[in-house]
Write an enzyme that holds these catalytic residues in place. Structure first.
Site, PDB file in Angstrom:
ATOM      1  N   ASN A   1       0.857  -1.192   0.000  1.00  0.00           N
ATOM      2  CA  ASN A   1       0.000   0.000   0.000  1.00  0.00           C
ATOM      3  C   ASN A   1       0.896   1.245   0.000  1.00  0.00           C
ATOM      4  OD1 ASN A   1      -1.381   2.295   1.120  1.00  0.00           O
ATOM      5  ND2 ASN A   1      -3.069   0.941   1.625  1.00  0.00           N
TER       6      ASN A   1
ATOM      7  N   HIS B   1       0.916   6.263   1.744  1.00  0.00           N
ATOM      8  CA  HIS B   1       1.693   7.224   2.526  1.00  0.00           C
ATOM      9  C   HIS B   1       2.832   7.886   1.751  1.00  0.00           C
ATOM     10  CE1 HIS B   1      -0.938   6.686   5.741  1.00  0.00           C
ATOM     11  NE2 HIS B   1      -0.676   5.404   5.869  1.00  0.00           N
TER      12      HIS B   1
ATOM     13  N   ARG C   1       3.362  19.020   1.652  1.00  0.00           N
ATOM     14  CA  ARG C   1       3.758  20.282   1.031  1.00  0.00           C
ATOM     15  C   ARG C   1       2.844  20.686  -0.127  1.00  0.00           C
ATOM     16  NH1 ARG C   1       9.098  22.479   2.069  1.00  0.00           N
ATOM     17  NH2 ARG C   1       9.258  22.200   4.295  1.00  0.00           N
TER      18      ARG C   1
ATOM     19  N   HIS D   1      -5.742   3.628  -1.558  1.00  0.00           N
ATOM     20  CA  HIS D   1      -7.082   3.909  -1.026  1.00  0.00           C
ATOM     21  C   HIS D   1      -7.486   5.302  -1.500  1.00  0.00           C
ATOM     22  CE1 HIS D   1      -9.747   3.981   2.883  1.00  0.00           C
ATOM     23  NE2 HIS D   1     -10.418   4.316   1.812  1.00  0.00           N
TER      24      HIS D   1
ATOM     25  N   ARG E   1      -9.673   7.861  -0.746  1.00  0.00           N
ATOM     26  CA  ARG E   1     -10.600   8.230   0.332  1.00  0.00           C
ATOM     27  C   ARG E   1     -11.550   9.315  -0.160  1.00  0.00           C
ATOM     28  NH1 ARG E   1      -8.739   6.271   5.620  1.00  0.00           N
ATOM     29  NH2 ARG E   1     -10.506   7.455   6.379  1.00  0.00           N
TER      30      ARG E   1
ATOM     31  N   ARG F   1      -7.444  12.630   0.997  1.00  0.00           N
ATOM     32  CA  ARG F   1      -6.353  13.165   1.824  1.00  0.00           C
ATOM     33  C   ARG F   1      -4.950  12.746   1.344  1.00  0.00           C
ATOM     34  NH1 ARG F   1      -7.018   9.738   7.392  1.00  0.00           N
ATOM     35  NH2 ARG F   1      -9.099  10.599   7.305  1.00  0.00           N
ATOM     36  N   HIS F   2      -4.884  11.660   0.571  1.00  0.00           N
ATOM     37  CA  HIS F   2      -3.558  11.307   0.021  1.00  0.00           C
ATOM     38  C   HIS F   2      -3.653  10.978  -1.476  1.00  0.00           C
ATOM     39  CE1 HIS F   2      -5.183   7.503   1.387  1.00  0.00           C
ATOM     40  NE2 HIS F   2      -4.765   7.622   2.633  1.00  0.00           N
TER      41      HIS F   2
ATOM     42  N   GLU G   1      -8.587   0.260  -2.627  1.00  0.00           N
ATOM     43  CA  GLU G   1      -9.396   0.259  -1.404  1.00  0.00           C
ATOM     44  C   GLU G   1     -10.389   1.405  -1.507  1.00  0.00           C
ATOM     45  OE1 GLU G   1      -7.131   0.608   2.124  1.00  0.00           O
ATOM     46  OE2 GLU G   1      -5.857  -1.066   1.616  1.00  0.00           O
TER      47      GLU G   1
ATOM     48  N   THR H   1      -6.568   6.014  10.267  1.00  0.00           N
ATOM     49  CA  THR H   1      -6.455   4.920   9.309  1.00  0.00           C
ATOM     50  C   THR H   1      -7.724   4.087   9.431  1.00  0.00           C
ATOM     51  OG1 THR H   1      -5.142   2.995   8.641  1.00  0.00           O
ATOM     52  CG2 THR H   1      -5.164   3.503  10.986  1.00  0.00           C
ATOM     53  N   THR H   2      -7.852   3.042   8.600  1.00  0.00           N
ATOM     54  CA  THR H   2      -9.069   2.229   8.634  1.00  0.00           C
ATOM     55  C   THR H   2      -9.156   1.494   9.967  1.00  0.00           C
ATOM     56  OG1 THR H   2      -8.617   1.883   6.296  1.00  0.00           O
ATOM     57  CG2 THR H   2     -10.422   0.620   7.246  1.00  0.00           C
TER      58      THR H   2
ATOM     59  N   GLU I   1     -10.593  -9.981   3.141  1.00  0.00           N
ATOM     60  CA  GLU I   1      -9.313  -9.607   3.746  1.00  0.00           C
ATOM     61  C   GLU I   1      -9.566  -9.468   5.244  1.00  0.00           C
ATOM     62  OE1 GLU I   1      -7.090  -6.354   2.008  1.00  0.00           O
ATOM     63  OE2 GLU I   1      -5.975  -6.059   3.863  1.00  0.00           O
TER      64      GLU I   1
ATOM     65  N   HIS J   1      -3.228  -5.063   7.870  1.00  0.00           N
ATOM     66  CA  HIS J   1      -3.391  -3.900   8.747  1.00  0.00           C
ATOM     67  C   HIS J   1      -2.486  -4.012   9.978  1.00  0.00           C
ATOM     68  CE1 HIS J   1      -4.960  -0.421  10.824  1.00  0.00           C
ATOM     69  NE2 HIS J   1      -5.428  -0.064   9.644  1.00  0.00           N
TER      70      HIS J   1
ATOM     71  N   GLY K   1       1.292  -1.554   4.330  1.00  0.00           N
ATOM     72  CA  GLY K   1       1.622  -0.213   3.867  1.00  0.00           C
ATOM     73  C   GLY K   1       2.564   0.525   4.799  1.00  0.00           C
TER      74      GLY K   1
HETATM   75  N1  PXP Z   1      -5.475  -3.608   4.146  1.00  0.00           N
HETATM   76  C1  PXP Z   1      -6.482  -2.689   4.174  1.00  0.00           C
HETATM   77  C2  PXP Z   1      -7.829  -3.093   3.680  1.00  0.00           C
HETATM   78  C3  PXP Z   1      -6.241  -1.375   4.660  1.00  0.00           C
HETATM   79  O1  PXP Z   1      -7.253  -0.480   4.699  1.00  0.00           O
HETATM   80  C4  PXP Z   1      -4.943  -1.031   5.056  1.00  0.00           C
HETATM   81  C5  PXP Z   1      -4.671   0.380   5.508  1.00  0.00           C
HETATM   82  O2  PXP Z   1      -4.824   1.258   4.464  1.00  0.00           O
HETATM   83  C6  PXP Z   1      -3.937  -2.006   4.979  1.00  0.00           C
HETATM   84  C7  PXP Z   1      -4.230  -3.284   4.544  1.00  0.00           C
HETATM   85  C8  PXP Z   1      -2.513  -1.692   5.332  1.00  0.00           C
HETATM   86  O3  PXP Z   1      -2.412  -1.340   6.652  1.00  0.00           O
HETATM   87  P1  PXP Z   1      -1.026  -0.757   7.180  1.00  0.00           P
HETATM   88  O4  PXP Z   1      -0.806   0.531   6.501  1.00  0.00           O
HETATM   89  O5  PXP Z   1      -1.245  -0.644   8.657  1.00  0.00           O
HETATM   90  O6  PXP Z   1       0.014  -1.785   6.812  1.00  0.00           O
END
Ligand code: PXP
Length: 237
Positions: free
Chosen positions: A7, A10, A18, A43, A45, A49-50, A70, A100-101, A151, A191, A213
């Protein structure tokens, strides 16, 4: 060995600090794939935001393996996904104020809305996954939506404060993985996984893919993205 979806949200978060044009997520995606990532996850959103729509269009044209989007079940985002046609869409719960989620989708409570969204996305030719807590009732409801992938949210395991808690939540993940697999679902997980806690989850034989991620991007800041992805692949093996 489970596949690795990286992911890259970030990378875009850093760009947005910036409000400029670097770092460019598509370059990150390229490095991740070259280092062995099996897929790229972003993702989109509702608050953008990103990751922005522009990023999605570039990634759709350039990602060589799997692009996993996502997303929430909002009409606007579903329309964008249906037009863009990523390889996979992962439905996640979304709240504006969250960092975060937090937690999985409540498929039991929001069954009709989720089922309709799954149908729309599948009709557009997109494989669909539901991000759920590792619980029987959520797995059963997910199966009934017609989805082929779940997932499992590894947050409870990742946030464990001691070994006893970690063992408890690991068992929960293991049981849920078996249960989902026996129902004919593909089982992914993610996650909060990092270089210290990932190996145990990677050994659950039903888990086909891990999506990671934050910890990879954090490590990349110190050692570079190529090395951060390669090190994670070694741990999955
Ligand atoms: N899987 C899903 C469905 C998520 O929403 C996220 C966070 O965006 C991740 C995996 C990855 O999580 P992390 O950034 O904590 O590794």
């Amino acid at each position: 060995m489970p596949e690795l979806g990286v992911n890259i949200d970030h990378v875009a978060t850093l760009r947005e600090v910036r409000g400029g044009i670097e770092p460019e997520p598509v370059f990150a995606a390229f490095i991740c794939e070259a280092a062995g990532a099996d897929g790229i996850v972003v993702h989109l959103r509702e608050d953008r935001r990103h990751i922005k729509e522009k990023d999605l269009h570039i990634l759709k044209k350039t990602v060589q393996k799997k692009l996993n989007l996502e997303m929430s079940t909002s009409e606007e985002i579903v329309k964008i996904a249906s037009r863009l046609k990523p390889d996979q869409a992962t439905l996640v719960p979304e709240r504006r104020a969250e960092l975060t989620t937090e937690g999985g989708l409540d498929v039991v409570r929001n069954f009709q809305k989720i089922k309709k969204t799954v149908e729309k996305l599948k009709k557009a030719g997109i494989a669909v996954s539901l991000f759920i807590d590792p619980e029987k009732k959520q797995i059963e409801a997910s199966e009934k939506t017609g989805v082929e992938i779940v997932e499992l949210h590894t947050g409870r395991y990742s946030d464990a404060k001691n070994m006893q808690q970690e063992n408890k939540y690991f068992l929960e993940l293991q049981r849920a993985s078996r249960y989902a697999k026996n129902k004919g679902l593909h089982v992914f997980a993610g996650h909060g996984l990092n270089y210290y806690n990932v190996s145990r989850v990677a050994r659950i034989k039903e888990v086909e893919e891990l999506n990671i991620g934050y910890s990879i991007i954090c490590r990349a800041v110190l050692v570079g993205l190529d090395r951060a992805v390669k090190e994670m692949k070694v741990l999955l093996r």
